[in-house]
Scaffold this motif. Structure first.
Motif, PDB file in Angstrom:
ATOM      1  N   PRO A  67      10.328  18.946 -36.167  1.00 42.92           N
ATOM      2  CA  PRO A  67       9.912  17.480 -36.356  1.00 42.92           C
ATOM      3  C   PRO A  67       8.864  17.038 -35.361  1.00 42.92           C
ATOM      4  O   PRO A  67       9.409  17.205 -34.136  1.00 42.92           O
ATOM      5  CB  PRO A  67      11.745  16.775 -36.911  1.00 42.92           C
ATOM      6  N   LEU A  68       7.920  15.998 -35.271  1.00 42.43           N
ATOM      7  CA  LEU A  68       7.652  15.553 -34.487  1.00 42.43           C
ATOM      8  C   LEU A  68       8.168  14.402 -33.555  1.00 42.43           C
ATOM      9  O   LEU A  68       7.754  12.846 -34.466  1.00 42.43           O
ATOM     10  CB  LEU A  68       5.593  15.328 -34.715  1.00 42.43           C
ATOM     11  N   VAL A  69       9.127  14.424 -33.523  1.00 40.54           N
ATOM     12  CA  VAL A  69       9.325  12.988 -32.557  1.00 40.54           C
ATOM     13  C   VAL A  69       9.389  13.502 -31.208  1.00 40.54           C
ATOM     14  O   VAL A  69      10.701  12.921 -30.668  1.00 40.54           O
ATOM     15  CB  VAL A  69      11.484  12.819 -32.669  1.00 40.54           C
ATOM     16  N   GLY A  70       8.783  13.510 -30.715  1.00 37.57           N
ATOM     17  CA  GLY A  70       8.353  13.201 -28.823  1.00 37.57           C
ATOM     18  C   GLY A  70       8.227  11.606 -28.768  1.00 37.57           C
ATOM     19  O   GLY A  70       7.382  10.419 -29.392  1.00 37.57           O
ATOM     20  N   ALA A  71       9.025  10.802 -28.321  1.00 42.05           N
ATOM     21  CA  ALA A  71       9.642   9.191 -27.856  1.00 42.05           C
ATOM     22  C   ALA A  71       8.788   9.306 -26.510  1.00 42.05           C
ATOM     23  O   ALA A  71       8.563   7.919 -26.051  1.00 42.05           O
ATOM     24  CB  ALA A  71      10.655   9.107 -27.680  1.00 42.05           C
ATOM     25  N   LEU A  72       7.835  10.277 -26.177  1.00 40.04           N
ATOM     26  CA  LEU A  72       7.159   9.974 -24.767  1.00 40.04           C
ATOM     27  C   LEU A  72       6.159   8.632 -24.015  1.00 40.04           C
ATOM     28  O   LEU A  72       6.947   7.890 -23.906  1.00 40.04           O
ATOM     29  CB  LEU A  72       6.535  11.383 -24.162  1.00 40.04           C
ATOM     30  N   PRO A  73       5.481   9.023 -25.709  1.00 38.23           N
ATOM     31  CA  PRO A  73       4.391   7.436 -26.195  1.00 38.23           C
ATOM     32  C   PRO A  73       5.124   5.848 -25.323  1.00 38.23           C
ATOM     33  O   PRO A  73       5.325   4.969 -24.454  1.00 38.23           O
ATOM     34  CB  PRO A  73       4.412   7.328 -27.277  1.00 38.23           C
ATOM     35  N   MET A  74       5.921   6.094 -26.179  1.00 33.09           N
ATOM     36  CA  MET A  74       7.123   4.492 -25.966  1.00 33.09           C
ATOM     37  C   MET A  74       7.934   4.482 -24.425  1.00 33.09           C
ATOM     38  O   MET A  74       7.926   3.321 -24.105  1.00 33.09           O
ATOM     39  CB  MET A  74       8.454   4.566 -27.330  1.00 33.09           C
ATOM     40  N   ILE A  75       8.533   5.347 -24.536  1.00 31.02           N
ATOM     41  CA  ILE A  75       8.883   5.176 -22.325  1.00 31.02           C
ATOM     42  C   ILE A  75       7.992   5.174 -22.207  1.00 31.02           C
ATOM     43  O   ILE A  75       8.042   3.791 -21.324  1.00 31.02           O
ATOM     44  CB  ILE A  75      10.178   6.776 -22.374  1.00 31.02           C
ATOM     45  N   PHE A  76       7.069   5.511 -22.411  1.00 36.47           N
ATOM     46  CA  PHE A  76       6.080   5.359 -21.361  1.00 36.47           C
ATOM     47  C   PHE A  76       5.519   4.440 -21.123  1.00 36.47           C
ATOM     48  O   PHE A  76       5.340   3.294 -20.276  1.00 36.47           O
ATOM     49  CB  PHE A  76       4.663   6.756 -20.977  1.00 36.47           C
ATOM     50  N   GLY A  77       5.233   3.247 -22.329  1.00 33.24           N
ATOM     51  CA  GLY A  77       4.339   2.532 -23.271  1.00 33.24           C
ATOM     52  C   GLY A  77       5.604   1.474 -22.578  1.00 33.24           C
ATOM     53  O   GLY A  77       5.356   0.752 -21.819  1.00 33.24           O
ATOM     54  N   SER A  78       7.349   1.023 -22.779  1.00 35.60           N
ATOM     55  CA  SER A  78       7.723   0.362 -21.893  1.00 35.60           C
ATOM     56  C   SER A  78       7.481  -0.261 -20.688  1.00 35.60           C
ATOM     57  O   SER A  78       7.682  -0.657 -20.014  1.00 35.60           O
ATOM     58  CB  SER A  78       9.340   0.808 -22.498  1.00 35.60           C
ATOM     59  N   PHE A  79       8.087   1.437 -19.602  1.00 31.69           N
ATOM     60  CA  PHE A  79       7.975   1.550 -18.141  1.00 31.69           C
ATOM     61  C   PHE A  79       6.653   0.743 -17.629  1.00 31.69           C
ATOM     62  O   PHE A  79       6.984  -0.165 -17.055  1.00 31.69           O
ATOM     63  CB  PHE A  79       8.183   2.570 -18.255  1.00 31.69           C
ATOM     64  N   VAL A  80       5.463   1.365 -18.199  1.00 30.43           N
ATOM     65  CA  VAL A  80       4.698   0.399 -18.222  1.00 30.43           C
ATOM     66  C   VAL A  80       4.666  -1.221 -18.207  1.00 30.43           C
ATOM     67  O   VAL A  80       4.194  -1.520 -17.271  1.00 30.43           O
ATOM     68  CB  VAL A  80       3.256   0.841 -18.323  1.00 30.43           C
ATOM     69  N   ILE A  81       4.450  -1.307 -19.112  1.00 34.21           N
ATOM     70  CA  ILE A  81       4.474  -2.872 -19.079  1.00 34.21           C
ATOM     71  C   ILE A  81       5.115  -3.745 -18.412  1.00 34.21           C
ATOM     72  O   ILE A  81       5.296  -4.612 -17.864  1.00 34.21           O
ATOM     73  CB  ILE A  81       4.313  -3.517 -21.079  1.00 34.21           C
ATOM     74  N   THR A  82       6.251  -2.841 -18.470  1.00 33.03           N
ATOM     75  CA  THR A  82       7.646  -3.977 -17.638  1.00 33.03           C
ATOM     76  C   THR A  82       6.951  -3.680 -16.367  1.00 33.03           C
ATOM     77  O   THR A  82       7.223  -4.800 -15.716  1.00 33.03           O
ATOM     78  CB  THR A  82       8.791  -2.836 -18.098  1.00 33.03           C
ATOM     79  N   LEU A  83       6.803  -3.355 -15.978  1.00 34.62           N
ATOM     80  CA  LEU A  83       6.999  -2.456 -14.125  1.00 34.62           C
ATOM     81  C   LEU A  83       5.187  -3.335 -13.982  1.00 34.62           C
ATOM     82  O   LEU A  83       5.549  -3.826 -12.899  1.00 34.62           O
ATOM     83  CB  LEU A  83       6.317  -1.184 -14.149  1.00 34.62           C
ATOM     84  N   LEU A  84       4.473  -3.227 -14.543  1.00 36.19           N
ATOM     85  CA  LEU A  84       3.255  -4.298 -14.683  1.00 36.19           C
ATOM     86  C   LEU A  84       3.016  -5.252 -14.632  1.00 36.19           C
ATOM     87  O   LEU A  84       3.232  -6.346 -13.999  1.00 36.19           O
ATOM     88  CB  LEU A  84       1.885  -3.720 -15.283  1.00 36.19           C
ATOM     89  N   SER A  85       3.998  -6.563 -15.463  1.00 30.02           N
ATOM     90  CA  SER A  85       4.409  -7.635 -15.638  1.00 30.02           C
ATOM     91  C   SER A  85       4.949  -7.663 -14.866  1.00 30.02           C
ATOM     92  O   SER A  85       4.760  -9.058 -14.054  1.00 30.02           O
ATOM     93  CB  SER A  85       4.679  -7.357 -17.121  1.00 30.02           C
ATOM     94  N   ALA A  86       6.050  -7.365 -14.257  1.00 30.35           N
ATOM     95  CA  ALA A  86       7.499  -7.542 -13.093  1.00 30.35           C
ATOM     96  C   ALA A  86       5.443  -7.345 -11.551  1.00 30.35           C
ATOM     97  O   ALA A  86       6.054  -9.015 -11.056  1.00 30.35           O
ATOM     98  CB  ALA A  86       7.936  -6.691 -12.806  1.00 30.35           C
ATOM     99  N   LEU A  87       5.070  -6.689 -11.541  1.00 31.85           N
ATOM    100  CA  LEU A  87       4.275  -6.862 -10.442  1.00 31.85           C
ATOM    101  C   LEU A  87       3.313  -7.443 -10.351  1.00 31.85           C
ATOM    102  O   LEU A  87       3.518  -8.497  -9.108  1.00 31.85           O
ATOM    103  CB  LEU A  87       3.368  -5.249 -10.199  1.00 31.85           C
ATOM    104  N   VAL A  88       2.941  -8.334 -11.242  1.00 33.30           N
ATOM    105  CA  VAL A  88       2.231  -9.382 -11.383  1.00 33.30           C
ATOM    106  C   VAL A  88       3.218 -10.815 -11.565  1.00 33.30           C
ATOM    107  O   VAL A  88       2.616 -11.621 -10.754  1.00 33.30           O
ATOM    108  CB  VAL A  88       1.608  -9.673 -12.997  1.00 33.30           C
ATOM    109  N   ALA A  89       4.372 -10.956 -11.708  1.00 36.13           N
ATOM    110  CA  ALA A  89       5.024 -12.050 -12.079  1.00 36.13           C
ATOM    111  C   ALA A  89       5.516 -11.732 -10.983  1.00 36.13           C
ATOM    112  O   ALA A  89       5.889 -12.784 -10.092  1.00 36.13           O
ATOM    113  CB  ALA A  89       6.158 -11.741 -12.906  1.00 36.13           C
TER     114      ALA A  89
END
Lengths: 277, 296, 311
Positions: free
Chosen positions: C80-102
């Motif tokens: 089955p094609l269940v690679g979760a990296l895109p979401m894990i990556f998305g969560s981390f990138v968005i979270t880190l960058l938003s905290a970096l700006v905030a």
């Protein structure tokens, strides 16, 4: 300055601390008595070393001594109100019964041995309810019974005449001296036989202090009173016996007039003379 | 090169600028919500039910659901939070067991609300068979609400001076009686402030609700007060979409042509509600405080 | 004789002692109830999340690092094609960058309120922060949808849905969290530090930068981690603007997905017990574990801070 240095020196060098404790003869009734009472907090150094004191019924006894001498610690242990992490060794004999024992109900002890603190602590309730609150929590009373108790205990505390028309007013609206006497009345309403007072007047002005002292002397005929005080004149004025505490030890315990005129231990005479403390 | 005085001036002005930007962001947000939303608010909007496929729906059911869920979750969470706070502040010894429980509360407060909602979905909606219902939703909201409420009540209790507890103890009254009759009344103003503030937070919560209280609402018959009827507003077992969930849903599913307008109106209503609660919290706190200290 | 009578009276359980025990255990049971709830949440979410690996026999490594997320399809080896990296990556990138700006905005505002402004200014900013906290997250999402997404679209091109919009929305959402905790951190710096800095002729900025900020670092770090934790777990507002496309984003404008956004969308559309459903629970488990990790970091910083202050 010179004498102060000398005292510190002498304490350091003495292995045995010089003590004198009066022996109450058998004709004096003992309301409460401690045997080898030792108190420590959190397993640290003793706040109080083996203390043997007997208090005569219907007398006022003052406990004097510098801050940290153990006198307040001692007083608080007498009605088991000490904090969670306090270790108490030895015996506290209340009319011969050892109350430093897990089988004893501490709430019942505290009813019989009332306590008043340094700062007046009335509840944020009416004067009337301040006195009846503890009663009604314990048992059922009729309105008439409560009215009677309120009146008699306020009279004993010499507050009745000042507040009888405004019993429903908040207790917090009273002056400091009145609040302290209300707190005494509140304790008396439970019909204790011993009253412990922890510097009851030190937060009050001179006039209120006088009122509280008068109240104490009047109460003597019905109650045994033990009072911690910093005020040497107060101890001399009101008490029959005085015990002098120093660094967790009772140095001298005797009739008040003897302590203040002819103390047997040098440390006591230095303290009473105001050389340290 | 700048000297230290010039650097100081520059840095301080920079900090002023940041503060002004933050204030402007808020100003922009609030004015945007209110300017776009308030024109949509009318009696008809508030009092009529929503529509699924056509324009012109209202939010009456969602508004009712929001309030109902809030009240029910508060009824469940206040006693628990109160008990836990009383134990922590009045009884708790310092030992490992208590510090584990304290950690548990911290963990609960840091869990994402979507995870809390999913747990509610698995446990109450499916396992206990409560279905998508007001009951499931209010339990999920309770989980979400408990840590904050417990901490706020604990702080309120801690602010009451120990003199009062000593007074109780010296009279031979149990700590519990002292707490109930002396400490709690004295702490009441700040406890109420805490509860109202928590309510404001609960009002806007959606992630914990979409899989517990559900994303739909049956047609309600306002006069039907039989709690077992599926069309009764007070039936706790019926699904109940709240205002916040409604805003999310009509925007992500886009079946209503006027979703933007309705969302704008709903957002404004929600925001006004939250503001009212925040204002109420302060006002009530002050008022009760004054009443209590003035003496009777 | 008399003593025996007194002993009996003193050892009889009083009403007060019964009430005391009652109250103690009643309130303890409330606390334990919360404890049990937390344990239940951890246990059920984690055990449900593990079924992907135990029952469905998905290789955890493939799940965590696979980049293809199509739970309905299989690859040529029938995996089955269940690679979760895109979401894990998305969560981390968005979270880190938003905290970096905030973070700079939050710290700046906190400095303004505690060190620079007069009481009135601080009070105004206090209300600003409280109001920002009060705005519900769906309302942030709605503003994101109607204001930020079009703004990004018109300024930078693309659809407007994507990482950048997510960062902007989260930035505003976590700003008040970080600010109010930074304020506490700055207020905890003893007054004497400031006074002694001023007394040797430091300018206000030197005092703030070299003395106050430095000794508040543990507190400010904690504030930022709290912000991160909140951003990582935020679901609806992000889901509304991020584009929900489970591929590793190419740049700041490309649509992406986060753990929360996929969960929000997916749970309702999969059947309980299916592989498609199980993998979503695994995502929920990751979310939960991450919040525990954030919690742990906060504790570690707190302990370090304490040690530093004690020395």
């Amino acid at each position: 300055m010179v004498s102060r240095n000398k005292i510190v020196e002498s304490i350091k060098n003495e292995v045995e601390i010089e003590k004198y404790v009066i022996n109450l003869s058998s004709k004096h009734q003992r309301a409460i008595e401690t045997k080898d009472l030792t108190i420590s907090y959190n397993g640290k150094k003793n706040a109080l070393n083996k203390t043997n004191l007997a208090f005569e019924t219907n007398k006022i006894t003052s406990l004097i001594g510098a801050s940290g001498s153990g006198k307040s610690t001692f007083l608080r242990s007498l009605n088991l109100i000490h904090g969670e992490n306090t270790l108490i060794g030895g015996q506290i004999l209340y009319h011969g019964v050892n109350i430093n024992d897990p089988s004893i109900d501490k709430f019942e002890v505290r009813r019989r041995i009332g306590m008043v603190f340094q700062r007046p602590n009335p509840f944020a309730k009416s004067i009337y309810n301040n006195i009846t609150f503890a009663l009604t929590q314990r048992a059922k009373y009729t309105k008439n019974q409560l009215d009677e108790i309120v009146e008699s205990s306020l009279k004993q505390a010499a507050l009745w005449d000042q507040v009888k028309d405004e019993l429903n007013k908040s207790a917090l609206s009273l002056s400091g001296g009145q609040q302290q006497r209300l707190v005494i009345a509140r304790a008396l309403a439970l019909k204790p036989d011993i009253l412990l007072l922890d510097e009851p007047a030190s937060a009050l002005d001179p006039k209120s202090t006088m009122q509280v002292e008068e109240t104490m002397v009047n109460l003597k005929k019905d109650y045994t009173i033990i009072v911690v005080t910093h005020n040497m004149q107060q101890a001399a004025r009101v008490s029959d016996y005085t015990a002098f505490f120093h660094m967790g030890n009772v140095i001298e315990y005797d009739l008040t007039r003897k302590i203040f005129t002819r103390p047997k231990v040098k440390l006591t005479s230095d303290y009473v003379a105001g050389n340290f403390g | 090169m700048f000297n230290s005085k010039q650097i100081n001036k520059l840095a301080i002005s920079f900090i002023y600028a940041i503060a002004i930007i933050v204030a402007l962001i808020l100003l922009f947000l609030v004015s945007n919500i209110l300017i776009n939303g308030i024109p949509e608010i009318s009696w008809k909007f508030i009092a009529s039910p929503s529509k699924t496929f056509e324009a012109g729906g209202g939010i009456s059911v969602q508004l009712f659901n929001t309030i109902y869920l809030l009240i029910l979750s508060m009824i469940i969470s206040i006693p628990i939070a109160l008990g836990a706070a009383i134990y922590l502040n009045e009884y708790a010894p310092k030992n490992d067991f208590i510090s584990v429980l304290k950690t548990a509360i911290e963990v609960l407060s840091s869990l994402p609300s979507i995870v809390v909602g999913l747990f509610g979905f698995m446990f109450f909606v499916l396992k206990f068979n409560f279905g998508f219902s007001i009951l499931s939703g209010s339990i999920a909201l309770t989980f979400f609400n408990l840590p904050l409420l417990t901490r706020s009540i604990e702080n309120s209790l801690a602010a009451i001076p120990n003199l009062q507890r000593e007074a109780g103890a010296a009279l031979g009254i149990s700590r519990f009686e002292t707490v109930i009759h002396v400490i709690l009344p004295a702490a009441l103003p700040s406890i109420i402030t805490g509860i109202v503030l928590a309510s404001g937070r609960v009002l806007g919560e959606a992630a914990a609700l979409i899989f517990t209280a559900g994303q739909s609402s049956p047609n309600l018959d306002w006069l039907n007060l039989n709690p077992f009827s599926p069309h009764s507003p007070i039936n706790p077992m019926r699904p109940a979409e709240t205002l916040a969930v409604h805003i999310w849903k009509i925007n992500s599913e886009a079946t209503i042509p006027d979703a933007t307008k309705i969302s704008a109106g709903s957002s404004a209503v929600l925001l006004i509600l939250v503001f009212i609660f925040n204002f109420l919290a302060r006002y009530l706190g002050n008022k009760i405080y004054k009443k209590m200290t003035a003496g009777k | 004789m008399e003593q025996n009578e007194l002993f009996k009276q003193l050892t009889k359980k009083s009403v007060a002692s019964k009430k005391d025990i009652f109250g103690k255990y009643l309130s303890l049971s409330a606390l334990i109830l919360i404890g049990i709830t937390v344990v239940a949440i951890l246990f059920f979410v984690i055990s449900r999340g593990l079924t992907t690996f135990t029952l469905d026999k998905i290789n955890p490594f493939r799940f965590l690092f696979g980049t293809d997320w199509q739970p309905n399809n299989v690859d040529k080896n029938n995996n089955p094609l269940v690679g979760a990296l895109p979401m894990i990556f998305g969560s981390f990138v968005i979270t880190l960058l938003s905290a970096l700006v905030a973070a700079p905005f939050a710290i700046g505002t906190a400095i303004f309120m505690t060190e620079v402004s007069n009481q009135r200014g601080a009070k105004i900013m206090q209300s600003v922060i409280e109001l920002l906290v009060g705005i519900p997250s769906v309302v942030y999402g709605f503003i994101g949808l109607t204001v930020i997404v079009p703004f990004v679209r018109n300024t930078f091109g693309g659809s407007g849905f994507g990482i950048l919009s997510g960062i902007i929305v989260l930035f505003v959402m976590i700003l008040p969290t970080i600010t109010s905790m930074s304020i506490d951190a700055l207020n905890n710096v003893p007054k004497i530090y400031r006074e002694s800095a001023y007394s040797i002729g430091a300018t206000p900025w030197q005092t703030i930068y070299k003395v106050v900020l430095r000794s508040a670092i543990p507190g400010i770090l904690t504030a930022i981690v709290f912000g991160l934790s909140r951003a990582f777990g935020e679901a609806l507002a992000v889901q509304m603007v991020v584009g929900n496309s489970p591929v590793i984003p190419q740049n700041a404008l490309s649509p992406a997905a986060t753990l929360t956004s996929v969960l929000t969308q997916g749970i309702g559309n999969t059947t309980e017990g299916s592989l498609q459903n199980d993998v979503l629970w695994s995502l929920a488990m990751i979310l939960l574990l991450m919040s525990l990790v954030f919690n742990l970091i906060i504790r570690k910083i707190g302990k370090k801070g304490e040690m530093k202050n004690n020395v």
